[in-house]
Design a protein around this motif. Structure first.
Motif, PDB file in Angstrom:
ATOM      1  N   ASN A 223      11.275  -7.848  -6.906  1.00 48.56           N
ATOM      2  CA  ASN A 223      12.011  -6.694  -6.380  1.00 48.56           C
ATOM      3  C   ASN A 223      12.801  -7.050  -5.114  1.00 48.56           C
ATOM      4  N   PRO A 224      13.738  -7.985  -5.221  1.00 45.87           N
ATOM      5  CA  PRO A 224      14.467  -8.444  -4.029  1.00 45.87           C
ATOM      6  C   PRO A 224      15.327  -7.374  -3.370  1.00 45.87           C
ATOM      7  N   GLY A 225      15.739  -6.360  -4.131  1.00 45.08           N
ATOM      8  CA  GLY A 225      16.591  -5.321  -3.566  1.00 45.08           C
ATOM      9  C   GLY A 225      15.844  -4.094  -3.094  1.00 45.08           C
ATOM     10  N   SER A 226      14.533  -4.202  -2.970  1.00 44.34           N
ATOM     11  CA  SER A 226      13.721  -3.078  -2.492  1.00 44.34           C
ATOM     12  C   SER A 226      13.435  -3.221  -1.003  1.00 44.34           C
ATOM     13  N   PRO A 227      13.225  -2.101  -0.308  1.00 45.75           N
ATOM     14  CA  PRO A 227      12.858  -2.181   1.118  1.00 45.75           C
ATOM     15  C   PRO A 227      11.415  -2.629   1.265  1.00 45.75           C
ATOM     16  N   MET A 228      11.028  -2.981   2.444  1.00 48.13           N
ATOM     17  CA  MET A 228       9.649  -3.378   2.740  1.00 48.13           C
ATOM     18  C   MET A 228       9.153  -2.558   3.914  1.00 48.13           C
ATOM     19  N   THR A 229       7.929  -2.058   3.825  1.00 49.72           N
ATOM     20  CA  THR A 229       7.379  -1.276   4.922  1.00 49.72           C
ATOM     21  C   THR A 229       6.839  -2.202   6.011  1.00 49.72           C
ATOM     22  N   ARG A 230       6.625  -1.639   7.175  1.00 57.03           N
ATOM     23  CA  ARG A 230       6.070  -2.422   8.286  1.00 57.03           C
ATOM     24  C   ARG A 230       4.643  -2.878   7.962  1.00 57.03           C
ATOM     25  N   GLY A 231       3.913  -2.064   7.214  1.00 57.13           N
ATOM     26  CA  GLY A 231       2.576  -2.463   6.797  1.00 57.13           C
ATOM     27  C   GLY A 231       2.617  -3.661   5.872  1.00 57.13           C
ATOM     28  N   GLN A 232       3.517  -3.626   4.883  1.00 60.29           N
ATOM     29  CA  GLN A 232       3.662  -4.748   3.962  1.00 60.29           C
ATOM     30  C   GLN A 232       4.108  -6.011   4.691  1.00 60.29           C
ATOM     31  N   LEU A 233       5.012  -5.843   5.647  1.00 59.92           N
ATOM     32  CA  LEU A 233       5.482  -7.002   6.397  1.00 59.92           C
ATOM     33  C   LEU A 233       4.363  -7.616   7.229  1.00 59.92           C
ATOM     34  N   SER A 234       3.468  -6.781   7.753  1.00 62.40           N
ATOM     35  CA  SER A 234       2.365  -7.324   8.556  1.00 62.40           C
ATOM     36  C   SER A 234       1.520  -8.278   7.720  1.00 62.40           C
ATOM     37  N   LYS A 235       1.269  -7.936   6.467  1.00 57.29           N
ATOM     38  CA  LYS A 235       0.504  -8.806   5.569  1.00 57.29           C
ATOM     39  C   LYS A 235       1.258 -10.099   5.307  1.00 57.29           C
ATOM     40  N   VAL A 236       2.548  -9.980   5.037  1.00 54.64           N
ATOM     41  CA  VAL A 236       3.373 -11.155   4.757  1.00 54.64           C
ATOM     42  C   VAL A 236       3.402 -12.106   5.950  1.00 54.64           C
ATOM     43  N   LEU A 237       3.579 -11.577   7.154  1.00 55.29           N
ATOM     44  CA  LEU A 237       3.663 -12.427   8.346  1.00 55.29           C
ATOM     45  C   LEU A 237       2.339 -13.116   8.656  1.00 55.29           C
ATOM     46  N   VAL A 238       1.257 -12.379   8.529  1.00 58.52           N
ATOM     47  CA  VAL A 238      -0.063 -12.967   8.791  1.00 58.52           C
ATOM     48  C   VAL A 238      -0.324 -14.136   7.850  1.00 58.52           C
ATOM     49  N   GLU A 239       0.007 -13.955   6.578  1.00 59.91           N
ATOM     50  CA  GLU A 239      -0.251 -15.010   5.602  1.00 59.91           C
ATOM     51  C   GLU A 239       0.749 -16.160   5.725  1.00 59.91           C
ATOM     52  N   ALA A 240       2.009 -15.841   6.031  1.00 60.86           N
ATOM     53  CA  ALA A 240       3.034 -16.880   6.127  1.00 60.86           C
ATOM     54  C   ALA A 240       2.795 -17.800   7.314  1.00 60.86           C
ATOM     55  N   PHE A 241       2.336 -17.226   8.440  1.00 52.47           N
ATOM     56  CA  PHE A 241       2.146 -18.011   9.659  1.00 52.47           C
ATOM     57  C   PHE A 241       0.681 -18.347   9.913  1.00 52.47           C
ATOM     58  N   HIS A 242      -0.182 -18.024   8.944  1.00 52.81           N
ATOM     59  CA  HIS A 242      -1.619 -18.338   9.039  1.00 52.81           C
ATOM     60  C   HIS A 242      -2.225 -17.826  10.346  1.00 52.81           C
ATOM     61  N   LEU A 243      -1.936 -16.581  10.663  1.00 54.96           N
ATOM     62  CA  LEU A 243      -2.413 -15.991  11.911  1.00 54.96           C
ATOM     63  C   LEU A 243      -3.869 -15.573  11.802  1.00 54.96           C
ATOM     64  N   THR A 244      -4.568 -15.639  12.904  1.00 55.90           N
ATOM     65  CA  THR A 244      -5.954 -15.192  12.983  1.00 55.90           C
ATOM     66  C   THR A 244      -6.124 -14.259  14.173  1.00 55.90           C
TER      67      THR A 244
END
Length: 302
Positions: A223-244
């Protein structure tokens, strides 16, 4: 042609001009507050009119109202001449509030968003939420308020489009993350059924899937043309940058412990990637703006 995503919001707006109070029945309280908050974190620039590179206080209010079809003058002093004067104890969401920050009359303007709070482009922190009666600064500098439009509680529902020159699509998130993480995006043979090899998102989406950041929806689509919520982005960023988790995280009233994004939002906050929206909320269900996305990524890159 930029892609759009349909979602239900309130009725389309007529374009208003003039000096009195506009009858903005088509524009709701939710419309003005959500539009104003969409730019939180945008940088300040004296005389600036570009939300990406920086805006001053009156350019910000002018931009927000223009999104609702309402015309404002360019400067805070000129905006103070518009609308109808409103007593401080009669403030309503959407009213313009004015301050004397220079010692020589009206020099700052913001948008009242209820609960004694207003949002404006500040020289110190960019677009942020502050308290009208703040005893340390704003309270003593308050000049007055003007009602430019009457915003309703409800409106007719119809289809409208998300403006992806403001909001971040999932495809744009993938592009920016892949670039920041220096991922190999040469493989454009996407395993997502809704992304063709010729798509500009193909390589980025596949690279992020390879490291487990994106997995697709129930049908395997990206779904590349769909928006992303701030909640969804938080999950993506944590996993992408391996945050703890780093110590105690700030708690947000709209992300309780039972919320699926609570852990991800908490990790972001503990890493000083987000401080929320300035009113005790994170905006977990708000669509991510391009300005917010860039701010999050820049903070992670520091």
């Amino acid at each position: 042609m930029k892609k759009k995503w349909l979602l239900p919001i309130f009725a389309s707006f007529m374009f208003f001009t003039g000096m009195g109070i506009h009858d903005a029945k088509a524009a709701t309280i939710a419309d003005i507050t959500n539009t104003a908050k969409a730019y939180i974190g945008a940088p300040y620039k004296y005389g600036g009119t570009d939300i990406k590179t920086g805006v001053d206080c009156s350019a910000y209010t002018q931009l927000v109202f223009s999104k609702l079809g309402i015309s404002l003058e360019r400067t805070s002093k000129a905006q103070y001449q518009q609308g109808t004067s409103i007593a401080k104890d009669n403030l309503k969401t959407g009213d313009l509030v004015f301050f004397n920050t220079s010692g020589s009359g009206v020099s700052h303007v913001g948008i009242y968003i209820g609960d004694n709070n207003f949002i404006s482009a500040t020289t110190s922190s960019g677009v942020k939420v502050d308290t009208v009666n703040d005893p340390y600064y704003w309270g003593s500098r308050y000049v007055g308020a003007k009602r430019i439009a009457n915003f309703s509680d409800y409106g007719e529902v119809k289809d409208a489009e998300i403006d992806f020159s403001i909001y971040a699509s999932r495809g744009e998130v993938a592009l920016r993350l892949a670039n920041k993480l220096h991922l190999d995006t040469s493989n454009t043979n996407s395993s997502f059924p809704d992304i063709k090899p010729s798509s500009k998102y193909a390589g980025a989406a596949e690279a992020l899937k390879k490291i487990g950041v994106f997995t697709g929806d129930d049908n395997g689509k990206f779904n590349p043309g769909s928006p992303m919520t701030r909640g969804q982005l938080s999950k993506v960023l944590v996993e992408a940058f391996h945050l703890t988790q780093q110590g105690t995280a700030e708690q947000f009233i709209d992300v309780p412990g039972s919320h699926w994004a609570n852990n991800y939002v908490g990790i972001l906050a503990s890493n000083k990637v987000t401080v929320g929206k300035g009113d005790g909320t994170f905006g977990v269900n708000d669509n991510v703006t391009l300005v917010q996305l860039e701010a999050f990524i820049q903070r992670l890159a520091q």
